[in-house]
Design an enzyme around this catalytic site. Structure first.
Site, PDB file in Angstrom:
ATOM      1  N   GLY A 171     -10.554  -2.887 -30.156  1.00  0.00           N
ATOM      2  CA  GLY A 171      -9.643  -3.654 -30.898  1.00  0.00           C
ATOM      3  C   GLY A 171      -8.504  -4.346 -30.130  1.00  0.00           C
ATOM      4  O   GLY A 171      -7.721  -5.257 -30.849  1.00  0.00           O
ATOM      5  N   CYS A 228       5.145  -6.356   1.915  1.00  0.00           N
ATOM      6  CA  CYS A 228       5.704  -4.879   1.915  1.00  0.00           C
ATOM      7  C   CYS A 228       4.850  -4.066   2.951  1.00  0.00           C
ATOM      8  O   CYS A 228       5.280  -4.320   4.017  1.00  0.00           O
ATOM      9  CB  CYS A 228       5.511  -4.199   0.442  1.00  0.00           C
ATOM     10  SG  CYS A 228       6.245  -2.641   0.173  1.00  0.00           S
ATOM     11  N   TYR A 229       3.738  -3.244   2.601  1.00  0.00           N
ATOM     12  CA  TYR A 229       3.101  -2.748   3.513  1.00  0.00           C
ATOM     13  C   TYR A 229       2.588  -3.416   4.836  1.00  0.00           C
ATOM     14  O   TYR A 229       2.277  -3.559   5.999  1.00  0.00           O
ATOM     15  CB  TYR A 229       2.013  -1.797   3.180  1.00  0.00           C
ATOM     16  CG  TYR A 229       0.986  -1.167   4.209  1.00  0.00           C
ATOM     17  CD1 TYR A 229       1.388   0.129   4.527  1.00  0.00           C
ATOM     18  CD2 TYR A 229      -0.140  -1.581   4.779  1.00  0.00           C
ATOM     19  CE1 TYR A 229       0.562   1.105   5.344  1.00  0.00           C
ATOM     20  CE2 TYR A 229      -0.859  -0.774   5.728  1.00  0.00           C
ATOM     21  CZ  TYR A 229      -0.515   0.442   5.873  1.00  0.00           C
ATOM     22  OH  TYR A 229      -1.390   1.368   6.946  1.00  0.00           O
ATOM     23  N   LYS A 241      -3.878  -8.287 -17.184  1.00  0.00           N
ATOM     24  CA  LYS A 241      -3.797  -8.605 -18.473  1.00  0.00           C
ATOM     25  C   LYS A 241      -3.611 -10.048 -18.731  1.00  0.00           C
ATOM     26  O   LYS A 241      -4.010 -10.501 -19.733  1.00  0.00           O
ATOM     27  CB  LYS A 241      -2.568  -7.446 -19.091  1.00  0.00           C
ATOM     28  CG  LYS A 241      -2.333  -7.762 -20.565  1.00  0.00           C
ATOM     29  CD  LYS A 241      -3.311  -7.132 -21.534  1.00  0.00           C
ATOM     30  CE  LYS A 241      -3.390  -5.595 -21.320  1.00  0.00           C
ATOM     31  NZ  LYS A 241      -4.133  -5.032 -22.362  1.00  0.00           N
ATOM     32  N   VAL A 287      -6.618  -6.189 -26.685  1.00  0.00           N
ATOM     33  CA  VAL A 287      -6.975  -7.588 -25.952  1.00  0.00           C
ATOM     34  C   VAL A 287      -8.110  -7.549 -25.191  1.00  0.00           C
ATOM     35  O   VAL A 287      -9.096  -8.405 -25.206  1.00  0.00           O
ATOM     36  CB  VAL A 287      -5.857  -7.912 -25.176  1.00  0.00           C
ATOM     37  CG1 VAL A 287      -5.992  -9.238 -24.557  1.00  0.00           C
ATOM     38  CG2 VAL A 287      -4.650  -8.125 -26.202  1.00  0.00           C
ATOM     39  N   ASP A 288      -8.358  -6.405 -24.369  1.00  0.00           N
ATOM     40  CA  ASP A 288      -9.287  -6.456 -23.068  1.00  0.00           C
ATOM     41  C   ASP A 288     -10.632  -6.173 -23.862  1.00  0.00           C
ATOM     42  O   ASP A 288     -11.575  -6.894 -23.415  1.00  0.00           O
ATOM     43  CB  ASP A 288      -8.857  -4.956 -22.190  1.00  0.00           C
ATOM     44  CG  ASP A 288      -7.624  -5.218 -21.814  1.00  0.00           C
ATOM     45  OD1 ASP A 288      -7.067  -6.146 -21.698  1.00  0.00           O
ATOM     46  OD2 ASP A 288      -6.954  -4.213 -21.374  1.00  0.00           O
ATOM     47  N   GLY A 337       0.741  -1.432  -0.122  1.00  0.00           N
ATOM     48  CA  GLY A 337       0.188   0.064  -0.123  1.00  0.00           C
ATOM     49  C   GLY A 337       0.849   1.271   0.117  1.00  0.00           C
ATOM     50  O   GLY A 337       2.021   1.234   0.462  1.00  0.00           O
ATOM     51  N   HIS A 360       8.336  -7.759  -3.185  1.00  0.00           N
ATOM     52  CA  HIS A 360       7.001  -8.181  -3.741  1.00  0.00           C
ATOM     53  C   HIS A 360       7.246  -9.459  -4.525  1.00  0.00           C
ATOM     54  O   HIS A 360       7.485  -9.512  -5.420  1.00  0.00           O
ATOM     55  CB  HIS A 360       6.533  -6.976  -4.668  1.00  0.00           C
ATOM     56  CG  HIS A 360       6.009  -5.731  -4.173  1.00  0.00           C
ATOM     57  ND1 HIS A 360       4.673  -5.669  -3.892  1.00  0.00           N
ATOM     58  CD2 HIS A 360       6.660  -4.811  -3.651  1.00  0.00           C
ATOM     59  CE1 HIS A 360       4.793  -4.418  -3.186  1.00  0.00           C
ATOM     60  NE2 HIS A 360       5.821  -4.083  -2.983  1.00  0.00           N
ATOM     61  N   GLU A 393       4.816 -11.275  -6.021  1.00  0.00           N
ATOM     62  CA  GLU A 393       3.709 -11.369  -6.990  1.00  0.00           C
ATOM     63  C   GLU A 393       4.233 -10.763  -8.460  1.00  0.00           C
ATOM     64  O   GLU A 393       3.738 -11.305  -9.301  1.00  0.00           O
ATOM     65  CB  GLU A 393       2.607 -10.687  -6.477  1.00  0.00           C
ATOM     66  CG  GLU A 393       2.680  -9.029  -6.501  1.00  0.00           C
ATOM     67  CD  GLU A 393       3.015  -8.629  -5.023  1.00  0.00           C
ATOM     68  OE1 GLU A 393       2.829  -7.297  -4.918  1.00  0.00           O
ATOM     69  OE2 GLU A 393       3.721  -9.354  -4.488  1.00  0.00           O
TER      70      GLU A 393
END
Length: 528
Positions: A222, A81-82, A371, A224-225, A54, A168, A170
């Site tokens: 157009g 982290c936080y 993503k 990906v999302d 955070g 981190h 992740e």
């Protein structure tokens, strides 16, 4: 019954990425606000708890905390982290401002290779993004990992399976991050209890529930999302309940409108509608230099176009929802969760959109995904790899990629800082740019100067990487490091003329972008 891993969100830029990583390890995860009561988590039968990063300091009176009983639920806990610092604070340890801020890669050395550090090597790269550090361990804890600048990079109370890590795990920059999370999943006893197919089925049902009795007007870029959103909505509701509109705002890539139409038709979406609205967007952006203002104008204009076309088609607003391909970073970077710092306002998070969201008029089937997970869903839906692996491109297009400015922004003590860099890193000549750059440091937004390095001797990429990490950590005025790869020597002075979104600048960047895209395709780098 599937037991979830609870990810408690303190506004970290990677909070949802943690949840996605847990899912990728075949365990189910759910995100909770920091004020969730311990009793609610107990009723959920959670298997483990992860406290996210955070942008705040745990010793700040305004900093978010947790119900202390959460740490006594008897399930494994991991603070990141936080979250790591918060464990120390809540359990009567202490946290203070560090002597050195760490933003970037550090060499991690586990002291006890067990618990979350089981099977770790003696040294590995970990990604740091913090200014505070744990000074005093809580009772029952011991240090289990360190870096050169962070003596408490990892701590643990093995008797209660409570762990804290300052880095981190992740993010992909942490070499053994997935191993650490896999170790945590093992401690929680939920290995191989969930898969992406389950999530797909849940998403389809959620769409049907939200859109019951209504149709969806989807703005398609157009990319990906929005393409995966299109496929997901059609699978859930059927083609007859989806109106897909591709808006060409004049700031797309070269020939992109035609490419998108062909690509979507080949993917099984022959009913895409296209509207050339460049004559509406570009005049509104004329003379605008501030990137936040450009995003607001584009977001508002998208809604104006959608409303105008809806009126022309006589669509009943009570029977239609507006669909968007929003993904989680759009929300978190816009400060859309409770404690997140505002990094930038996305065009799909402007005030008009927020008002529609309050009225229940927006549907965003991917809003909880990152993503990489969107790409995986697209493959599950049968979309072609060329579409799924497209290089990311912002919805506002070239409007935010073309830098605009009123005047040069000179750092008053730039000469001193350049000299400091050159003394500290022999063989480097440095020049601070007379513009500012948006960056993310410690889960917060920074708007500071980039510096360009001109090497005067040979360096390896590993050495450049270390230098690029060190400079923003020791010089607070700098948040981005660039490398000049031409044969030019150091530039003694720079000027920045007033510049905005002229048609000439747009055409030049379209051509430059086309060159880069061709290289990506030829070298098979798309999506990597």
């Amino acid at each position: 019954m599937i037991r979830p891993v609870a990810v408690i969100d303190f506004g970290g830029q990677y909070a949802h990425l943690i949840a996605n990583r847990i899912r990728r390890l075949s365990a189910y995860s759910e995100i909770f606000e920091n004020d969730v009561p311990a009793e609610e988590l107990r009723k959920k039968n959670i298997a483990g708890i992860i406290l996210s990063g955070g942008p705040h300091s745990v010793y700040d009176p305004e900093g978010p905390s947790i119900d202390p009983k959460i740490l006594g639920l008897g399930v494994p806990v991991l603070g990141i982290c936080y979250g790591h610092q918060l464990i120390a604070q809540v359990l009567h340890g202490s946290v203070k401002r560090g002597k050195v801020k760490e933003y970037g890669k550090s060499v991690l050395r586990p002291i006890r290779r067990e618990g979350v550090f089981k099977d770790f090597p003696e040294k590995s790269v970990a990604w740091m993004s913090h200014g505070d550090t744990v000074e005093k361990l809580p009772s029952g804890f011991e240090i289990i990992a360190e870096t050169d600048d962070c003596p408490v990079a990892g701590m643990a109370d093995f008797s209660r399976n409570i762990f804290g890590v300052q880095f981190h795990p992740e993010v992909t920059h942490t070499e053994k991050g997935m191993l650490l999370l896999a170790n945590f999943i093992r401690l929680a006893g939920v290995e191989n209890t969930w898969k992406i197919d389950d999530y797909l089925e849940q998403s389809l049902q959620k769409i049907r529930d939200q859109a019951e009795g209504k149709k969806v007007f989807l703005l398609v870029s157009g990319g990906v999302d929005s393409s995966v959103s299109f496929a997901l909505l059609e699978k859930a509701l059927g083609k007859e309940r989806i109106y897909g509109l591709f808006v060409d705002h004049g700031l797309m890539r070269k020939d992109e409108a035609a490419e998108v139409k062909v690509m979507l038709e080949e993917a099984g979406f022959p009913d895409l509608h296209i509207a050339d609205e460049s004559g509406r967007f570009l005049p509104r952006l004329a003379g605008v230099t501030d990137p936040e203002m450009k995003r607001k104008i584009i977001g508002d204009t998208f809604i104006d176009v959608q409303e105008r076309i809806s009126e022309r088609l006589n669509l009943d607003p009570e029977k239609w929802l507006l669909g968007q391909g929003t993904i989680y970073p759009d929300t978190i970077e816009s400060g859309g969760t409770k404690h997140a710092d505002k990094i930038k306002t996305h065009h799909n998070r402007v005030e008009k959109i927020k008002r529609l969201m309050e009225l229940g008029k927006i549907i965003e089937p991917l809003k909880d995904l990152y993503k990489d997970e969107v790409r995986e869903l697209g493959r599950k839906l049968g979309l072609p790899e060329k579409m799924i692996s497209r290089h990311p491109f912002p919805g506002p297009g070239l409007a935010v990629r073309i830098l605009c400015t009123e005047k040069a922004d000179i750092l008053p003590n730039e000469g001193e800082i350049e000299k400091q860099i050159e003394i500290q890193f022999p063989g480097i000549s440095a020049k601070i740019l007379p513009v500012k750059s948006v960056g993310v440091q410690g889960d917060g937004r920074s708007y500071r100067h980039p510096v360009v390095l001109f090497p005067t001797k040979e360096f390896s990429w590993e050495e450049f990487d270390a230098i690029a990490t060190a400079i923003p950590n020791i010089i607070p005025e700098i948040n981005r490091v660039l490398l000049c790869v031409s044969s030019e020597q150091k530039i003694s002075s720079m000027s920045v003329p007033k510049s905005d979104l002229s048609s000439l600048r747009i055409r030049i960047l379209q051509e430059a972008d086309a060159v880069v895209r061709n290289i990506l395709e030829e070298e098979n780098w798309e999506g990597k």
